[in-house]
Design a protein around this motif. Sequence first.
Motif, short mmCIF file in Angstrom:
data_model
loop_
_atom_site.label_atom_id
_atom_site.label_comp_id
_atom_site.label_asym_id
_atom_site.label_seq_id
_atom_site.Cartn_x
_atom_site.Cartn_y
_atom_site.Cartn_z
N ASP A 19 -49.01 45.81 -44.82
CA ASP A 19 -49.67 46.91 -44.11
C ASP A 19 -48.76 47.44 -43.01
OD1 ASP A 19 -51.96 46.93 -45.66
OD2 ASP A 19 -53.15 45.74 -44.24
N ARG A 20 -48.11 46.55 -42.28
CA ARG A 20 -47.18 46.98 -41.22
C ARG A 20 -45.98 47.70 -41.81
NH1 ARG A 20 -50.28 47.67 -37.61
NH2 ARG A 20 -51.20 45.86 -36.66
N VAL A 21 -45.37 47.10 -42.83
CA VAL A 21 -44.17 47.70 -43.42
C VAL A 21 -44.50 49.07 -44.00
CG1 VAL A 21 -42.40 47.44 -45.21
CG2 VAL A 21 -43.09 45.46 -43.83
N ARG A 31 -38.52 40.95 -36.54
CA ARG A 31 -38.99 41.02 -35.16
C ARG A 31 -39.95 42.20 -34.95
NH1 ARG A 31 -38.81 37.59 -31.76
NH2 ARG A 31 -36.81 36.81 -32.45
N GLU A 32 -39.65 43.34 -35.55
CA GLU A 32 -40.51 44.52 -35.41
C GLU A 32 -41.88 44.28 -36.04
OE1 GLU A 32 -40.25 49.36 -36.13
OE2 GLU A 32 -38.69 48.05 -36.97
N VAL A 33 -41.89 43.65 -37.20
CA VAL A 33 -43.16 43.33 -37.86
C VAL A 33 -43.93 42.32 -37.02
CG1 VAL A 33 -44.22 42.34 -39.93
CG2 VAL A 33 -42.26 43.88 -40.16
N LEU A 34 -43.25 41.31 -36.53
CA LEU A 34 -43.89 40.30 -35.68
C LEU A 34 -44.54 40.96 -34.46
CD1 LEU A 34 -44.39 37.32 -34.87
CD2 LEU A 34 -42.16 37.38 -33.73
N GLU A 35 -43.83 41.85 -33.79
CA GLU A 35 -44.38 42.53 -32.62
C GLU A 35 -45.56 43.42 -33.00
OE1 GLU A 35 -41.01 44.42 -30.81
OE2 GLU A 35 -40.12 42.48 -30.26
N GLY A 36 -45.50 44.04 -34.18
CA GLY A 36 -46.60 44.88 -34.64
C GLY A 36 -47.86 44.09 -34.98
N LEU A 37 -47.69 42.81 -35.30
CA LEU A 37 -48.83 41.96 -35.66
C LEU A 37 -49.42 41.22 -34.47
CD1 LEU A 37 -47.46 40.39 -38.96
CD2 LEU A 37 -49.30 42.07 -38.74
N ARG A 38 -48.77 41.26 -33.35
CA ARG A 38 -49.21 40.47 -32.18
C ARG A 38 -50.64 40.76 -31.76
NH1 ARG A 38 -44.05 38.95 -29.19
NH2 ARG A 38 -43.53 37.22 -30.57
N ASP A 39 -51.11 42.00 -31.92
CA ASP A 39 -52.48 42.34 -31.53
C ASP A 39 -53.51 41.67 -32.44
OD1 ASP A 39 -51.55 43.90 -29.48
OD2 ASP A 39 -51.68 45.78 -30.60
N GLU A 40 -53.13 41.42 -33.70
CA GLU A 40 -54.06 40.86 -34.67
C GLU A 40 -53.96 39.35 -34.81
OE1 GLU A 40 -53.94 42.96 -38.46
OE2 GLU A 40 -53.04 44.66 -37.40
N TYR A 72 -35.95 45.46 -43.95
CA TYR A 72 -36.72 45.50 -45.18
C TYR A 72 -37.38 46.86 -45.38
CZ TYR A 72 -36.39 40.39 -45.01
OH TYR A 72 -35.94 39.09 -44.98
N ARG A 73 -37.53 47.23 -46.64
CA ARG A 73 -38.27 48.43 -47.05
C ARG A 73 -39.18 48.06 -48.21
NH1 ARG A 73 -37.38 53.55 -45.80
NH2 ARG A 73 -35.52 54.17 -44.70
N VAL A 75 -40.75 48.35 -51.85
CA VAL A 75 -40.25 48.83 -53.14
C VAL A 75 -41.11 49.98 -53.63
CG1 VAL A 75 -39.97 48.16 -55.58
CG2 VAL A 75 -39.18 46.64 -53.76
N MET A 76 -42.41 49.92 -53.34
CA MET A 76 -43.33 50.98 -53.76
C MET A 76 -44.30 51.27 -52.62
SD MET A 76 -45.79 48.91 -56.49
CE MET A 76 -44.51 48.05 -57.37
N THR A 77 -44.93 52.42 -52.69
CA THR A 77 -45.91 52.78 -51.67
C THR A 77 -47.16 51.93 -51.84
OG1 THR A 77 -47.01 54.46 -53.02
CG2 THR A 77 -45.11 55.20 -51.69
N ARG A 78 -47.99 51.96 -50.83
CA ARG A 78 -49.27 51.25 -50.89
C ARG A 78 -50.08 51.74 -52.10
NH1 ARG A 78 -52.00 49.52 -46.18
NH2 ARG A 78 -50.66 50.95 -45.05
#
Length: 131
Positions: A19-21, A31-40, A72-73, A75-78
Motif C-alpha cells: 500500500d505504501r509503495v 527507510r522511507e516505507v518504514l517511516e510511512g508505516l510508523r503511524d500504523e 524498490y518499485r 512490478v504492477m499497479t494495485r
Amino acid sequence: MEGDEGVRQLGELEKLVMDRVWSWDHPVAVREVLEGLRDERSLAYTTVMTVMDNLHRKGMLTRQKDGRAYVYRPVMTREQHSAAFMGEVLAGTVDRTATLLHFVEQMPPDEAARLRAALDGTLQDRAGVSE
C-alpha cells in the motif's frame, strides 16, 4: 516475474508495505516505507527490509542499488495486481460465469453501473476495431 508462482493474496505486512509503495510515484527505500508505516505500526527496520526482500523474490517489487541500499518499485499497479488475483481465483472455479454473477450481485448498485458502462465501452471499442 522472478520467483512468480501466480498472483497470491498478500499477507498483512505485505499488504501494508505494498500500500505504501503503491502510494508513491517514485522508487522507495526501506527507510522511507518504514517511516510511512510508523503511524500504523511499530516495526523494526529489519522487518520491513525482510518483507520488501520477500516481495522482490515473489516478483511484486523490482529493486536497484542506490548507494549502499536498494530502492524498490512495484512490478504492477494495485489495480493490475487485483485483476491478476481475481483472474487466479476465477481460474480455480468450475463455473466462471456463475462465480462472476455472484460477485456482481454483491456489488453496490453504483459500482455495478460503472462496471456496465465500462463493459459497454470495451465491447463497443472491440466491435469498432474488428470492422
